[in-house]
Design an enzyme around this catalytic site. Structure first.
Site, PDB file in Angstrom:
ATOM      1  N   ARG A 104     113.238 -88.506 -39.736  1.00 52.26           N
ATOM      2  CA  ARG A 104     113.000 -87.891 -41.046  1.00 52.26           C
ATOM      3  C   ARG A 104     111.531 -87.924 -41.426  1.00 52.26           C
ATOM      4  O   ARG A 104     110.990 -86.942 -41.947  1.00 52.26           O
ATOM      5  CB  ARG A 104     113.859 -88.579 -42.104  1.00 52.26           C
ATOM      6  CG  ARG A 104     113.631 -88.106 -43.537  1.00 52.26           C
ATOM      7  CD  ARG A 104     113.510 -86.603 -43.693  1.00 52.26           C
ATOM      8  NE  ARG A 104     114.604 -85.879 -43.059  1.00 52.26           N
ATOM      9  CZ  ARG A 104     114.577 -84.601 -42.738  1.00 52.26           C
ATOM     10  NH1 ARG A 104     113.468 -83.883 -42.940  1.00 52.26           N
ATOM     11  NH2 ARG A 104     115.607 -84.016 -42.184  1.00 52.26           N
ATOM     12  N   LYS A 139      93.356 -78.649 -54.619  1.00 54.98           N
ATOM     13  CA  LYS A 139      94.697 -78.779 -55.218  1.00 54.98           C
ATOM     14  C   LYS A 139      95.679 -79.221 -54.126  1.00 54.98           C
ATOM     15  O   LYS A 139      96.527 -78.474 -53.662  1.00 54.98           O
ATOM     16  CB  LYS A 139      95.123 -77.458 -55.848  1.00 54.98           C
ATOM     17  CG  LYS A 139      94.230 -77.051 -57.018  1.00 54.98           C
ATOM     18  CD  LYS A 139      94.607 -75.687 -57.567  1.00 54.98           C
ATOM     19  CE  LYS A 139      93.661 -75.275 -58.693  1.00 54.98           C
ATOM     20  NZ  LYS A 139      93.964 -73.916 -59.215  1.00 54.98           N
ATOM     21  N   LYS A 171      81.443 -75.759 -62.631  1.00 54.60           N
ATOM     22  CA  LYS A 171      82.572 -75.016 -63.179  1.00 54.60           C
ATOM     23  C   LYS A 171      82.441 -74.874 -64.699  1.00 54.60           C
ATOM     24  O   LYS A 171      81.471 -75.326 -65.306  1.00 54.60           O
ATOM     25  CB  LYS A 171      83.883 -75.693 -62.792  1.00 54.60           C
ATOM     26  CG  LYS A 171      84.083 -75.776 -61.269  1.00 54.60           C
ATOM     27  CD  LYS A 171      85.520 -76.005 -60.896  1.00 54.60           C
ATOM     28  CE  LYS A 171      86.355 -74.769 -61.136  1.00 54.60           C
ATOM     29  NZ  LYS A 171      87.764 -74.955 -60.725  1.00 54.60           N
ATOM     30  N   GLU A 200      80.343 -71.191 -61.258  1.00 53.64           N
ATOM     31  CA  GLU A 200      81.454 -70.353 -61.687  1.00 53.64           C
ATOM     32  C   GLU A 200      81.027 -69.457 -62.855  1.00 53.64           C
ATOM     33  O   GLU A 200      80.340 -69.911 -63.772  1.00 53.64           O
ATOM     34  CB  GLU A 200      82.626 -71.226 -62.128  1.00 53.64           C
ATOM     35  CG  GLU A 200      83.825 -70.461 -62.644  1.00 53.64           C
ATOM     36  CD  GLU A 200      84.936 -71.369 -63.121  1.00 53.64           C
ATOM     37  OE1 GLU A 200      86.081 -71.164 -62.709  1.00 53.64           O
ATOM     38  OE2 GLU A 200      84.669 -72.299 -63.916  1.00 53.64           O
ATOM     39  N   ASP A 221      85.636 -66.042 -61.455  1.00 58.23           N
ATOM     40  CA  ASP A 221      86.934 -66.575 -61.834  1.00 58.23           C
ATOM     41  C   ASP A 221      87.712 -65.608 -62.711  1.00 58.23           C
ATOM     42  O   ASP A 221      87.228 -65.158 -63.756  1.00 58.23           O
ATOM     43  CB  ASP A 221      86.753 -67.910 -62.568  1.00 58.23           C
ATOM     44  CG  ASP A 221      88.073 -68.588 -62.862  1.00 58.23           C
ATOM     45  OD1 ASP A 221      88.867 -68.761 -61.930  1.00 58.23           O
ATOM     46  OD2 ASP A 221      88.318 -68.940 -64.035  1.00 58.23           O
TER      47      ASP A 221
END
Length: 285
Positions: A104, A139, A171, A200, A221
């Site tokens: 597993r 992410k 960002k 960004e 973005d």
């Protein structure tokens, strides 16, 4: 035909596998120890039950080796290979108890990593014939980033920065706190780090400010296609354009048609479904 990715250093996943086995094993595999004789040997056949790109064979092999150092894996396909449903991917021979107990954990790694590789391959194929490079993001599942970004490479994608210390990406929140695109860029240059700087932007006005401040890579973005095409036109010869936000597989050809250089896709790692694989064990001859 995608080449197999450069193998991971075993040290990067040995402890991950040890902890995963400990989580699953607890005080012992009650079912296996109660039904299978200690001396029995077995052979397990790893099969693809759906079309997929395989990834994670080294990690799967490690799970068997940690429970039976004498076990052996024969690979019929390498990581990065396209495996149609029904493909025999690999065979593992060793102590039957070890094969059953490791099964597993090995499949969990393989199914997760192969799922990422398979989704990545679809994005790469959607961009074929263009100059658009498919990138991943940060992410990722905590503690599994090294495996998930490897799986992206197995699918033919390219890794964006691995962590916060190996690339500069200014960002929206950095910009808001610093007081604007130009200020943030200048402060970053003043920091004197020998690293590429990406910034960004969300509007053409911010793009013009970034270009005027000398930015050489810009993250566009959540721009619609018309705005993105104009951003690419304005940046041509001055900066590379990376696209992010709301990126789906069906949008890739249209994004590629704008002439953008990169597209970063969080879904490669945060939303890839596990692929269906099986591990069938029989007594070893």
């Amino acid at each position: 035909m995608t080449s197999p990715p450069v193998p991971l250093d075993r040290a990067l996943y040995r402890e991950l596998v040890r902890r995963a086995l400990a989580e699953d094993l607890g005080w012992g595999d009650a079912t296996t120890e109660g039904t299978i004789e200690e001396h029995q040997r077995g052979v397990g056949r790893l099969l693809a039950k759906q079309d997929c790109v395989i990834a994670g064979l080294d990690v799967a092999e490690e799970t068997f080796l940690q429970l039976d150092p004498a076990s052996t894996m024969v690979r019929h396909h390498d990581d990065g290979a396209w495996c149609p449903a029904g493909t025999l991917v690999a065979e593992v021979t060793g102590r039957a108890r070890a094969l059953l107990t490791a099964e597993r954990t090995a499949l969990n790694y393989l199914q997760r990593m192969s799922g990422i590789a398979t989704v990545t391959r679809r994005y790469v194929e959607a961009a074929a014939g263009s100059s658009l490079t498919i990138l991943d993001t940060r992410k990722t599942t905590p503690t599994l980033r090294v495996l998930e970004k490897y799986a992206v490479r197995a699918g033919g994608g390219t890794n964006h920065r691995f962590a916060l210390d190996d690339g500069i990406l200014i960002k929206d929140n950095h910009i808001a706190l610093a007081g604007g695109v130009a200020v943030a860029l200048q402060r970053m240059r003043d920091a004197g780090l020998d690293m590429s700087i990406e910034v960004e932007v969300r509007t053409l006005e911010e793009l013009d400010v970034a270009l005027g401040a000398g930015a050489t890579r810009i993250l566009a973005d959540n721009m619609d296609l018309a705005t993105l095409a104009e951003a690419v036109r304005r940046a041509r010869g001055r900066a590379q354009i990376e696209v992010s936000g709301g990126v789906t597989l069906d949008r890739i050809p249209a994004i590629a048609a704008t002439g953008a250089d990169f597209v970063s896709v969080g879904a490669l790692t945060h939303s890839a479904p596990a692929v269906d694989l099986s591990f069938k064990i029989a007594p070893a001859p």
